[in-house]
Design a protein around this motif. Structure first.
Motif, PDB file in Angstrom:
ATOM      1  N   SER A 152      -1.979   3.578  -5.533  1.00 44.28           N
ATOM      2  CA  SER A 152      -1.885   4.712  -4.593  1.00 44.28           C
ATOM      3  C   SER A 152      -2.413   5.982  -5.252  1.00 44.28           C
ATOM      4  O   SER A 152      -3.093   6.781  -4.608  1.00 44.28           O
ATOM      5  N   TYR A 192      -8.706   1.009   0.679  1.00 42.09           N
ATOM      6  CA  TYR A 192      -8.863   2.463   0.745  1.00 42.09           C
ATOM      7  C   TYR A 192      -8.986   2.944   2.201  1.00 42.09           C
ATOM      8  O   TYR A 192      -8.444   3.990   2.562  1.00 42.09           O
ATOM      9  N   TYR A 204      -5.583   3.162   3.329  1.00 39.80           N
ATOM     10  CA  TYR A 204      -4.958   4.339   2.704  1.00 39.80           C
ATOM     11  C   TYR A 204      -5.343   5.599   3.479  1.00 39.80           C
ATOM     12  O   TYR A 204      -4.500   6.447   3.769  1.00 39.80           O
ATOM     13  N   LEU A 219       0.870  -1.177   0.000  1.00 36.20           N
ATOM     14  CA  LEU A 219       0.000   0.000   0.000  1.00 36.20           C
ATOM     15  C   LEU A 219       0.909   1.230   0.000  1.00 36.20           C
ATOM     16  O   LEU A 219       1.895   1.269   0.733  1.00 36.20           O
TER      17      LEU A 219
END
Lengths: 559, 559
Positions: A417, A524, A527, A377
């Motif tokens: 990303s 996500y 993230y 990630l």
């Protein structure tokens, strides 16, 4: 007999002319001319890596060369008399110091080799200290100025550059009567209206880069500018109270230019705008449509009816009335690096030994990976973050690396990303009431890279459409040419009509795959955790300082 | 006339014999023999990437071959009669199922091709589920068992492997009378004492891998083991109440083996120990001295007088009385990957195109960089974290990446990240009262890589010394041979004397550079922030879950 308009697109390395059929948007001829000065058109300085200038002579010479070329290409089928208007888009903020007649100081013998007298290209970052100074002063004295540009004034923008010229090259500043954005200067040159007192300046550059807003009566006020430097008043006084939209003509093509280019004198030249904004027009922007220009970086644009309330949206680089389309607020977001990140991995890291590190090879392998399969990630901040954090002092991050991690896995994680970064922008729009019903993409990556586009669709969880034109900026400029020509002359009275007739999307569409969406939703969330921990002070702030402190140490050590 | 001993060092891919001068530690001859079975001596299975076994026949054949070779190499100068003892070190935990005579089941026709009947090599991870099961049960029922092994029982260790055999190959387990560690089996073979009821087992393997501690009366108790599986009782009953140190002989070399090897019958063979522990002895371990073995991973060892109080030290893989030196607690820490990380970057990522990606090329460029200059910072968890987090479910991280980041900058950042990991271990020792007055390094990287060693000195902010011997494990084994031979036979009565006489450091020393230490102190603070945020629940726990969740998603997607 058809009618045609010309779009002139002044890019970073070259200028392009596009001849467009007004009825259908069909692109009849195109011509590209590379700027001869400097390195690929950019004047650089070894001792100052932040400097990036252009010689304005290149713009003039390039206009002549590539318009003549499209005329020549089509002379058998198209009469120059049927070319009814011209539109212009340029990079920006790319301002240049000019004399009282509006001629660039770089055209004066005294300054002909002085980079400070040339055009200060958008990517010139020499004014980073001044940008901070302006941001600080505005946050204290004029917070409303900052609210419309995402909370930070950039080193790439008009006032930072003018102020830096005062500080670093006072002689050039003293010689200048005013400063003009490239987007304003080109239409003015073609219509003989460069004299600053007559010059019409565009709302797009004024609003997004020079603190102009009708709500506070025009540009940043003199009192505020005086707190930065008394000398700014001189330039401020040359700036008008009003700025103009692309629906208005800058003037009519002069006899000299008409002859020079092989066109009819007197045809209208539209007010200019930035490339991204006319790219949005050329891609068919309207309320509910997000236009994404995806290339080395991205520009993400929406519009919103002027008559409807629109709150300030934190982290959005710019919200300016009529900057994209007349009658609408223009909203501009963007990612500081997208294609640049993939290029960094391929060109700078050069992974995969002799044979497996090209974009093609990595794409082939990355296509075979499932979402989540690599365990990697990333944060896509290799060049800072424009939206929603508006922070250049951020850096890239990769987590999940194991002894088995392969180059193609990293390549895919880098793409993902940037897709997560794109989703943050979509969510920010929607969070503030701008529903994203359609996403139309243009720019090099959208046209060519199906892996990136499919990942974006799966991550954003919305279908992605692709603009039919691969030259949407120039097309948008040509559309402005058609609108200033007007229906009577064979053009259009409104951009709504022009968009309806002249733009379209490809039949190819990227549809999100439900299983992939599920996995990407989970990724996500992770993230966002990294995003908030490293990019905001919202958490305990301990990680927020990590990237800053690394950059500070780096600067100390290098100095 | 000099006296000599032999050290036998059973590594992952080969066995080495070393003939050492007892008076000086001078290494007279060495011989390496590669295991013929499997891939570089390791039996693997395509369908099960966690599996890593060895055929015990390789150990026997290799012992013969390489001892005969050193005898042959030195026969003109050294009489076999002057060889007065043998010591043995091996990998571990590497247990194997044996019959009532102590013969490996792999020697039975019925099981000759059955990996479950062979030696379960230290790096076999088939028992990861059982390791978790044992950790859970122990934390509930016998927290004291866990306190001495860093809070988690590993899939690499004795009981995990035995339990996994019960579950996965019950037939092999039923046929086994007991299980013996390789470190115990070799001395037993040479001395004819393999029969489990006579076998002396070493404290090193028992204490570090099999939940043995004199404090609770020996191995993990039967009642506890029964909560895991009733069948474990059978093996438990074959385990003695006492374990032995390397100062004790396993027995005397049998006539058969003496003849086979060309040595005198009746010379003592020392109790075995793990390679790292005898490497520490061969490097001159004593209180206040940290011995670091730096290779693909690291092992960091200290000792502490038995008579002094020693608290449990959280995150230390093992604290076992007399596991390294008789009379002292042995403390073992380590990093799961060091050289492996540098090799991953060079061999797996293959950066730098065709010419700039070798260790040599990257080292040359990385040497020119100053601390902090790249702006990069990494977490060295590409293979999990052994000390102080004791967590295999962690991954590598890199932050500070920009579009200008170069391969050599990443290479240096990877080295620095392992150096920060090394400093965490040093600080953990000192935090609990074990002052680190000297650091003596051995292993491949310490002997060859001056860039790594200088960075370690600058990061740890202590001078680093290098063990004179490049074969410290085999040397330590030979020293055990000298101690079990005793002064009367020409050896030593204590390890203190043997260390004094037989070990030394190189004159070359890596001294910290004050300016670099200053920068690294600042970077280390940032490393600790990342370390704590991603590696512990101490912060708000939001980032702690990121690496875990990425691994979970990855496993789901791959399954």
């Amino acid at each position: 007999m058809g009618k045609y308009t010309i779009g002139l697109d002044f890019g970073t390395n070259s200028v392009r002319a596009l001849l467009v059929d007004v009825a259908s948007g069909e692109e009849m001829a195109t011509s590209v001319w590379n700027y001869p000065h400097g390195q690929e058109g950019i004047i650089l300085e070894d001792k100052n890596p932040h400097l990036a200038r252009q010689h304005p002579a290149d713009y003039v010479q390039g206009t002549t060369a590539c318009v003549r070329d499209i005329i020549k290409q089509t002379e058998e089928n198209i009469s120059a008399d049927d070319i009814i208007g011209i539109g212009v888009d340029t990079t920006g903020s790319t301002p240049m110091p000019v004399d009282e007649s509006g001629e660039p100081l770089a055209f004066h013998d005294e300054f002909k080799d002085d980079p400070a007298a040339m055009a200060w290209l958008w990517k010139d970052h020499t004014a980073h200290a001044e940008a901070e100074e302006i941001t600080k002063a505005a946050s204290r004295l004029r917070p409303n100025y900052l609210a419309k540009c995402g909370g930070k004034y950039s080193s790439e923008w008009f006032w930072s550059k003018v102020l830096h010229c005062i500080r670093s090259r006072p002689k050039v500043y003293e010689a200048a009567y005013s400063w003009i954005e490239l987007a304003d200067w080109i239409p003015a040159v073609l219509t003989g209206t460069t004299q600053p007192d007559r010059l019409k300046r565009c709302i797009c550059a004024a609003g997004h880069k020079a603190m102009f807003n009708p709500a506070w009566g025009g540009y940043a006020d003199e009192e505020f500018l005086a707190t930065l430097d008394d000398k700014l008043a001189k330039v401020r006084r040359t700036l008008p109270d009003k700025a103009h939209t692309i629906a208005e003509p800058a003037g009519k093509l002069t006899k000299e230019w008409a002859k020079n280019l092989g066109l009819q004198a007197g045809i209208p030249v539209a007010i200019g705008a930035f490339d991204a904004h006319l790219g949005a027009v050329g891609s068919g922007i309207k309320p509910g449509v997000l236009v994404k220009i995806i290339g080395t970086s991205t520009c993400d644009m929406m519009v919103w009816p002027l008559e409807k309330d629109l709150p300030d949206i934190p982290g959005l680089c710019g919200i300016v009335p009529e900057s994209i389309l007349p009658g609408f607020f223009g909203l501009e977001a963007g990612q500081s690096a997208v294609g640049d990140i993939f290029n960094w991995f391929v060109n700078q890291i050069q992974p995969g030994g002799a044979n497996n590190g090209s974009h093609e090879a990595l794409t082939k392998q990355a296509e075979r990976l499932k979402p989540g399969q690599s365990g990697l990630l990333g944060l896509d901040w290799h060049n800072g973050n424009r939206t929603v954090l508006v922070d250049q002092r951020l850096t890239g991050l990769l987590v999940g690396i194991t002894l088995a991690t392969k180059p193609a896995e990293i390549y895919r994680a880098l793409i993902e990303s940037t897709a997560f970064g794109a989703r943050v922008i979509v969510e920010r729009f929607e969070q503030y009431g701008l529903n994203v019903n359609r996403i139309i993409n243009c720019g090099g990556i959208s046209a060519k890279n199906t892996l990136v586009m499919q990942i974006y669709a799966d991550v954003i969880a919305k279908p992605l459409e692709i603009s039919r034109s691969s030259q949407s900026c120039a097309l948008g400029a040509a559309m402005a040419g058609a609108v200033v020509a007007g229906k009577q002359a064979g053009g259009y009275d409104t951009f709504g009509e022009a968009i309806e007739a002249m733009t379209a999307v490809r039949s190819q569409k990227f549809t999100p795959h439900p299983d992939k969406v599920k996995i990407y939703n989970r990724l996500y969330k992770l993230y966002r955790r990294l995003h908030d921990a490293f990019g905001t002070k919202a958490a305990d702030g301990k990680l927020y300082e990590v990237m800053k402190e690394l950059l500070s140490i780096r600067e100390e050590v290098r100095s």
